[in-house]
Design an enzyme around this catalytic site. Structure first.
Site, PDB file in Angstrom:
ATOM      1  N   HIS A  82       0.834  -1.197   0.000  1.00 29.54           N
ATOM      2  CA  HIS A  82       0.000   0.000   0.000  1.00 29.54           C
ATOM      3  C   HIS A  82       0.871   1.251   0.000  1.00 29.54           C
ATOM      4  O   HIS A  82       2.084   1.181   0.294  1.00 29.54           O
ATOM      5  CB  HIS A  82      -0.929   0.024   1.212  1.00 29.54           C
ATOM      6  CG  HIS A  82      -0.206   0.155   2.521  1.00 29.54           C
ATOM      7  ND1 HIS A  82       0.183  -0.937   3.265  1.00 29.54           N
ATOM      8  CD2 HIS A  82       0.212   1.249   3.218  1.00 29.54           C
ATOM      9  CE1 HIS A  82       0.799  -0.526   4.368  1.00 29.54           C
ATOM     10  NE2 HIS A  82       0.834   0.796   4.358  1.00 29.54           N
ATOM     11  N   SER A  98       0.950   4.866   1.886  1.00 29.92           N
ATOM     12  CA  SER A  98       0.369   5.550   3.054  1.00 29.92           C
ATOM     13  C   SER A  98       0.148   7.032   2.777  1.00 29.92           C
ATOM     14  O   SER A  98       0.987   7.707   2.156  1.00 29.92           O
ATOM     15  CB  SER A  98       1.292   5.404   4.273  1.00 29.92           C
ATOM     16  OG  SER A  98       1.410   4.049   4.655  1.00 29.92           O
ATOM     17  N   HIS A 139       5.606   6.442  -1.296  1.00 26.46           N
ATOM     18  CA  HIS A 139       6.221   5.202  -1.744  1.00 26.46           C
ATOM     19  C   HIS A 139       5.346   4.001  -1.375  1.00 26.46           C
ATOM     20  O   HIS A 139       4.470   4.101  -0.515  1.00 26.46           O
ATOM     21  CB  HIS A 139       7.609   5.032  -1.115  1.00 26.46           C
ATOM     22  CG  HIS A 139       7.557   4.889   0.376  1.00 26.46           C
ATOM     23  ND1 HIS A 139       7.446   5.961   1.224  1.00 26.46           N
ATOM     24  CD2 HIS A 139       7.567   3.775   1.175  1.00 26.46           C
ATOM     25  CE1 HIS A 139       7.410   5.554   2.477  1.00 26.46           C
ATOM     26  NE2 HIS A 139       7.485   4.225   2.474  1.00 26.46           N
TER      27      HIS A 139
END
Length: 308
Positions: free
Chosen positions: A163, A165, A251
Site C-alpha cells: 500500500h 500511506s 512510496h
C-alpha cells in the site's frame, strides 16, 4: 432601821436555766429541721435524676418506635463491604482487563517487530492509504530483489500487503471511529481519482529505528497526493492527531527487516536498482490506481471512492 432583803437566788437560776433550755431546744429543732431538709433534698434530687434518666430512656424508645428504625449498628469494614458486593458478570470483566495480554506485546510472535506504541484494549491503530494489487511480474521481480539483498547479508521479509500511506499510524479510541470516518468522508469531497507510478527503489526506516524498509518511490502523481494529504490532515487536526510528514516521500513499501540496517541496504542499492531497470520486458514501472482511498482501524476497513 430598815432591813434590806435580797431576792432569792434560785429564781434567777431557774430563769437562766429555763432560757438555756429554750435555746438548746431551739438549736436542736433547727438541727433536726436542717437535717430533715437535707435528707428531703437528697431524696428529691435522686428522684429527679431517676425521673430524668427514665424520661430519656423513654424518649429514645419512643423515637425508635416512631422512626421504625433498628438500633444503630456498627459500620461495616471495607473488607466486609467487598465481600457483600455482588460479583460482576464475566462479559463486563473482559471489557476492562487489568493487564494487557502478554502475547500482544511479544515481538517474537510478530517477526521481531516492536510496537511504536503500547497495545491497549480500546485503542485502535489506524492509518489512511491506497492499496496496491501487484501483477504477476511484480512478484517475480521482488523475488530477485530479496535474493540479491540476502546475498549481501540483508535478510528481508515481504510485506503482508502492499500500500501507499497517506497518513501516519495514529491511535483511535473505539468511540472515535464513526465520527472520524465521517469527518474523513467530508474532507475528501471533491477529490479526484488519478493514476500514479513508481520505479525508483529507496531505503526508509521508522522514527524509532526499530525497522528498515525497502520501498519504491512515486515519480508521478505527486501533486494529487499532496491535495489528498491536506484533506486527510484536516481530519487529523480535528481529532488532535499527528498529521503527515512535512516533506513526504510517497512510496510503496516492498519488504522490511528488524533494526536499523539503512547503511547495509544503501551499500547494495545500486545492484538492486539494476534488477528493476534491466527487467526482461524493460524497466519495471509500478502503476497504482488511486481511485479508492481506504482507512484501516484495527480490523475494520473503510472505503472512500474518489470522484471521476
Amino acid at each position: 432601821m430598815y432591813e434590806t432583803k435580797c431576792p432569792p437566788t434560785h429564781g434567777k437560776k431557774w430563769k437562766a436555766a429555763s432560757a438555756h433550755h429554750n435555746v438548746s431546744r431551739l438549736q436542736a429543732k433547727i438541727t433536726v429541721t436542717s437535717s430533715s431538709s437535707s435528707e428531703e433534698d437528697g431524696e428529691a434530687g435522686g428522684e429527679a435524676e431517676g425521673a430524668k434518666n427514665q424520661s430519656e430512656t423513654t424518649c429514645r424508645k419512643c423515637q425508635e418506635e416512631d422512626d421504625g428504625l433498628p438500633t444503630r449498628k456498627k459500620p461495616k469494614t471495607e473488607e466486609e463491604s467487598r465481600k457483600s458486593r455482588l460479583p460482576l458478570p464475566g462479559c463486563v470483566l473482559t471489557m476492562f482487563p487489568d493487564e494487557v495480554d502478554s502475547q500482544t506485546e511479544d515481538s517474537s510472535l510478530h517477526g521481531g517487530r516492536i510496537r511504536s506504541f503500547k497495545h491497549e484494549r480500546g485503542n485502535w491503530a489506524s492509518y489512511v492509504y491506497f492499496p496496491y494489487h501487484p501483477e504477476e511480474e511484480f512478484g517475480e521481480l521482488l523475488d530477485g530483489i530479496l535474493s540479491a539483498a540476502c546475498a549481501r547479508g540483508v535478510v528481508l521479509t515481504v510485506q503482508d500487503e502492499f500500500h501507499l500511506s497517506l497518513s501516519q499510524t495514529v491511535v483511535l479510541r473505539h468511540h472515535w471511529i464513526q465520527p472520524f470516518t465521517q469527518s474523513l468522508k467530508s474532507s475528501l469531497t471533491g477529490c479526484k481519482r488519478f493514476v500514479c507510478s513508481a520505479e525508483r527503489l529507496r531505503v526508509y526506516s521508522n522514527a524509532e529505528k526499530t525497522r528498515t524498509f525497502l520501498g519504491m518511490e512515486v515519480s508521478t502523481g505527486h501533486a494529487q497526493m499532496l491535495d489528498l494529504i491536506r484533506a486527510v490532515d484536516r481530519t487529523m487536526t480535528e481529532f488532535r492527531l499527528e498529521t503527515f510528514y512535512k516533506d513526504p516521500s510517497f512510496h510503496v513499501s516492498l519488504a522490511w527487516c528488524v533494526g536499523d540496517q539503512t547503511v547495509q541496504m544503501e551499500e547494495c542499492m545500486q545492484e538492486l536498482q539494476s534488477l528493476v531497470d534491466d527487467h526482461e520486458d524493460g524497466p519495471f514501472v509500478l502503476r497504482l490506481d488511486c481511485s479508492e482511498l481506504r482507512c484501516r482501524t484495527g480490523n475494520k476497513t473503510f472505503r472512500f471512492a474518489l470522484e471521476s
